[in-house]
Design a protein around this motif. Structure first.
Motif, PDB file in Angstrom:
ATOM      1  N   ASP A  85      52.732 -15.078  66.111  1.00 64.51           N
ATOM      2  CA  ASP A  85      52.728 -13.988  65.139  1.00 64.51           C
ATOM      3  C   ASP A  85      51.974 -14.532  63.931  1.00 64.51           C
ATOM      4  O   ASP A  85      52.555 -15.178  63.061  1.00 64.51           O
ATOM      5  CB  ASP A  85      54.168 -13.605  64.771  1.00 64.51           C
ATOM      6  CG  ASP A  85      54.244 -12.488  63.744  1.00 64.51           C
ATOM      7  OD1 ASP A  85      53.231 -12.233  63.058  1.00 64.51           O
ATOM      8  OD2 ASP A  85      55.330 -11.892  63.602  1.00 64.51           O
ATOM      9  N   TRP A  86      50.656 -14.279  63.902  1.00 64.47           N
ATOM     10  CA  TRP A  86      49.800 -14.951  62.924  1.00 64.47           C
ATOM     11  C   TRP A  86      50.097 -14.515  61.493  1.00 64.47           C
ATOM     12  O   TRP A  86      50.028 -15.322  60.557  1.00 64.47           O
ATOM     13  CB  TRP A  86      48.331 -14.727  63.248  1.00 64.47           C
ATOM     14  CG  TRP A  86      47.427 -15.348  62.243  1.00 64.47           C
ATOM     15  CD1 TRP A  86      46.632 -14.726  61.336  1.00 64.47           C
ATOM     16  CD2 TRP A  86      47.275 -16.754  61.982  1.00 64.47           C
ATOM     17  NE1 TRP A  86      45.984 -15.628  60.541  1.00 64.47           N
ATOM     18  CE2 TRP A  86      46.354 -16.893  60.920  1.00 64.47           C
ATOM     19  CE3 TRP A  86      47.816 -17.904  62.558  1.00 64.47           C
ATOM     20  CZ2 TRP A  86      45.970 -18.120  60.418  1.00 64.47           C
ATOM     21  CZ3 TRP A  86      47.438 -19.134  62.056  1.00 64.47           C
ATOM     22  CH2 TRP A  86      46.522 -19.242  60.992  1.00 64.47           C
ATOM     23  N   ASP A  87      50.422 -13.257  61.289  1.00 67.82           N
ATOM     24  CA  ASP A  87      50.717 -12.794  59.933  1.00 67.82           C
ATOM     25  C   ASP A  87      51.887 -13.584  59.342  1.00 67.82           C
ATOM     26  O   ASP A  87      51.865 -13.975  58.173  1.00 67.82           O
ATOM     27  CB  ASP A  87      51.043 -11.302  59.925  1.00 67.82           C
ATOM     28  CG  ASP A  87      49.820 -10.442  60.201  1.00 67.82           C
ATOM     29  OD1 ASP A  87      48.694 -10.973  60.087  1.00 67.82           O
ATOM     30  OD2 ASP A  87      49.983  -9.252  60.541  1.00 67.82           O
ATOM     31  N   ARG A  88      52.920 -13.816  60.171  1.00 69.55           N
ATOM     32  CA  ARG A  88      54.087 -14.589  59.716  1.00 69.55           C
ATOM     33  C   ARG A  88      53.693 -16.037  59.435  1.00 69.55           C
ATOM     34  O   ARG A  88      54.043 -16.594  58.394  1.00 69.55           O
ATOM     35  CB  ARG A  88      55.182 -14.517  60.772  1.00 69.55           C
ATOM     36  CG  ARG A  88      56.424 -15.350  60.470  1.00 69.55           C
ATOM     37  CD  ARG A  88      57.409 -15.249  61.625  1.00 69.55           C
ATOM     38  NE  ARG A  88      58.531 -16.179  61.517  1.00 69.55           N
ATOM     39  CZ  ARG A  88      59.683 -15.899  60.914  1.00 69.55           C
ATOM     40  NH1 ARG A  88      59.868 -14.717  60.356  1.00 69.55           N
ATOM     41  NH2 ARG A  88      60.655 -16.793  60.867  1.00 69.55           N
ATOM     42  N   ARG A  89      52.949 -16.647  60.374  1.00 71.57           N
ATOM     43  CA  ARG A  89      52.544 -18.051  60.194  1.00 71.57           C
ATOM     44  C   ARG A  89      51.692 -18.223  58.943  1.00 71.57           C
ATOM     45  O   ARG A  89      51.927 -19.131  58.131  1.00 71.57           O
ATOM     46  CB  ARG A  89      51.769 -18.515  61.423  1.00 71.57           C
ATOM     47  CG  ARG A  89      50.822 -19.706  61.186  1.00 71.57           C
ATOM     48  CD  ARG A  89      51.539 -20.983  60.752  1.00 71.57           C
ATOM     49  NE  ARG A  89      52.114 -21.620  61.885  1.00 71.57           N
ATOM     50  CZ  ARG A  89      51.427 -22.372  62.740  1.00 71.57           C
ATOM     51  NH1 ARG A  89      50.126 -22.574  62.565  1.00 71.57           N
ATOM     52  NH2 ARG A  89      52.032 -22.931  63.758  1.00 71.57           N
ATOM     53  N   PHE A  90      50.688 -17.339  58.759  1.00 73.54           N
ATOM     54  CA  PHE A  90      49.793 -17.507  57.611  1.00 73.54           C
ATOM     55  C   PHE A  90      50.546 -17.292  56.305  1.00 73.54           C
ATOM     56  O   PHE A  90      50.293 -17.974  55.306  1.00 73.54           O
ATOM     57  CB  PHE A  90      48.602 -16.559  57.714  1.00 73.54           C
ATOM     58  CG  PHE A  90      47.512 -16.872  56.732  1.00 73.54           C
ATOM     59  CD1 PHE A  90      46.829 -18.077  56.779  1.00 73.54           C
ATOM     60  CD2 PHE A  90      47.170 -15.966  55.736  1.00 73.54           C
ATOM     61  CE1 PHE A  90      45.834 -18.382  55.869  1.00 73.54           C
ATOM     62  CE2 PHE A  90      46.175 -16.255  54.813  1.00 73.54           C
ATOM     63  CZ  PHE A  90      45.501 -17.467  54.880  1.00 73.54           C
ATOM     64  N   ASP A  91      51.501 -16.360  56.303  1.00 72.47           N
ATOM     65  CA  ASP A  91      52.347 -16.155  55.130  1.00 72.47           C
ATOM     66  C   ASP A  91      53.116 -17.423  54.794  1.00 72.47           C
ATOM     67  O   ASP A  91      53.200 -17.826  53.627  1.00 72.47           O
ATOM     68  CB  ASP A  91      53.315 -15.001  55.398  1.00 72.47           C
ATOM     69  CG  ASP A  91      54.350 -14.837  54.295  1.00 72.47           C
ATOM     70  OD1 ASP A  91      54.008 -14.301  53.233  1.00 72.47           O
ATOM     71  OD2 ASP A  91      55.499 -15.273  54.499  1.00 72.47           O
TER      72      ASP A  91
END
Length: 389
Positions: A85-91
């Protein structure tokens, strides 16, 4: 031993690997894989989530060098495709790197060390060794930390030995003694950290300090980075736009318009209180004039609880009577007494309210109660009227 891809590159989003172990535990189903980019809980940073062969990953933990992935069910194949879940990781990367940079600036600008970090779903916080932090210093800190974002300083990480770590100007000495992972912000700080980070401060995006609160002798700073900060700004602009329309004024003039509106409301409330007092005086006189014995009872269609209490108090001040009111609008009952009847209003309510699914209480002189339905309120009102007549 699981190969940790997030240490090779924090920007890996998809990969293929093989399952090496499956575990059934009381709290769920877990997988161990040869290699993973799913970061487990640790260092104040929440775990990554995502999918293994389109099966949702629910939690990620580390146990003795192995990374365990909690999943909804076991995949059918041993060879699996994984996706973060890239949005979560980048956040998480933006906020963890943002915390490092903010803590470094707290030390430089405020001479305050950071001793805890929390990354939640709504905001992030750090606790710093300061007993207070005036608004002007908070604003200066925000400017300084964002200056470092715009300089786009390189953020690198590497592993060193204990001897090599001892030669570095670390923020604090690490607890581990072997394979110490260092996160370096170019020209700013060296920090022993096992979390995931962006590759340069520019990727953090804006760092917005929301507020500072005192917490048991220290200060807690609330902040948001990157996309969260952007969402915070957009939400604020939406509210500002709505207020601008509501008060029919430019955004720059809203504070003045609200101050004027507040003054108008105070004047209106003063006038309303005067009218209510006159109305209560008239109604009190009318109720006292009607022959009801020592019990004055009345059903109001929509009188608020506070107004019923004020009227009941006025009646009991003027005469030695017992007052019983009910409001159909909000299912409230008020009981008051102003004589030597021996009635304890609060005690009466405590004795009988439960029979009518009511909740409330009060003193010997006045009590109030609320009910879930109009029917319950009226049933209690009639019971109390019959009992007190």
């Amino acid at each position: 031993m699981t190969k940790k891809l997030y240490y090779e590159s924090t920007h890996i989003r998809e990969w293929e690997t093989r399952i090496t172990r499956k575990l059934e535990r009381e709290d769920g189903t877990y997988l161990v894989m040869e290699e993973t980019a799913f970061y487990p809980h640790g260092g104040g940073q929440p775990c990554d989530l995502g999918w293994i062969d389109k099966i949702p990953v629910l939690d990620v933990v580390q146990e003795e060098g192995e990374i365990l992935h909690k999943v909804e069910r076991f995949p059918e194949k041993e060879e699996v495709g994984c996706r973060l879940d890239w949005d979560r990781r980048f956040d998480h990367m933006q906020h963890h790197s943002g915390q490092h940079l903010l803590s470094a600036m707290c030390l430089e600008v405020c001479q305050a060390e950071t001793f805890s970090f929390h990354l939640g779903q709504d905001y992030a916080t750090i606790d710093i060794a300061r007993s207070d932090l005036p608004q002007d210093q908070l604003m200066m800190l925000e400017l300084e930390v964002n200056d470092q974002v715009y300089l786009n300083r390189k953020i690198s990480n590497y592993v060193v030995s204990r001897e090599q770590a001892a030669a570095l100007p670390l923020v604090k000495q690490p607890k581990v003694t072997d394979d110490i992972r260092i996160v370096e912000i170019e020209g700013i700080e060296y920090n022993a950290c096992g979390g995931t980070h962006v590759s340069a401060t520019g990727e953090i995006g804006m760092i917005k300090l929301l507020r500072a609160e005192k917490q048991k002798g220290h200060m807690r700073l609330y902040f948001k980075c990157g996309y969260r900060a952007l969402k915070e700004f957009n939400a604020g602009m939406e509210i500002l736009g709505s207020l601008s329309v509501r008060f029919n004024t430019a955004k720059e003039e809203i504070l003045d318009r609200i101050a004027k509106w507040d003054q108008e409301q105070k004047l209106l409330q003063t006038e309303l209180n005067a009218v209510k007092a006159e109305n209560d005086a008239y109604l009190a006189g009318k109720l006292l004039a009607e022959p009801q014995g020592s019990l004055i009872q009345h059903v109001f269609a929509d009188k608020p609880l506070k107004d019923m209490q004020n009227l009941a108090a006025k009646l009991t001040e003027e005469a030695e009577v017992t007052v019983l009111f009910v409001s159909n609008a909000d299912h409230k009952v008020v009981l008051a007494q102003g004589g030597q009847s021996g009635l304890a209003c609060g005690g009466f309510f405590r004795q009988y309210l439960a029979d009518y699914r009511g909740k409330g209480g009060g003193s010997d002189k006045i009590a109030q109660a609320g009910f879930a339905t109009r029917e319950d309120a009226m049933a209690f009102y009639h019971f109390a009227a019959q009992s007190l007549s």
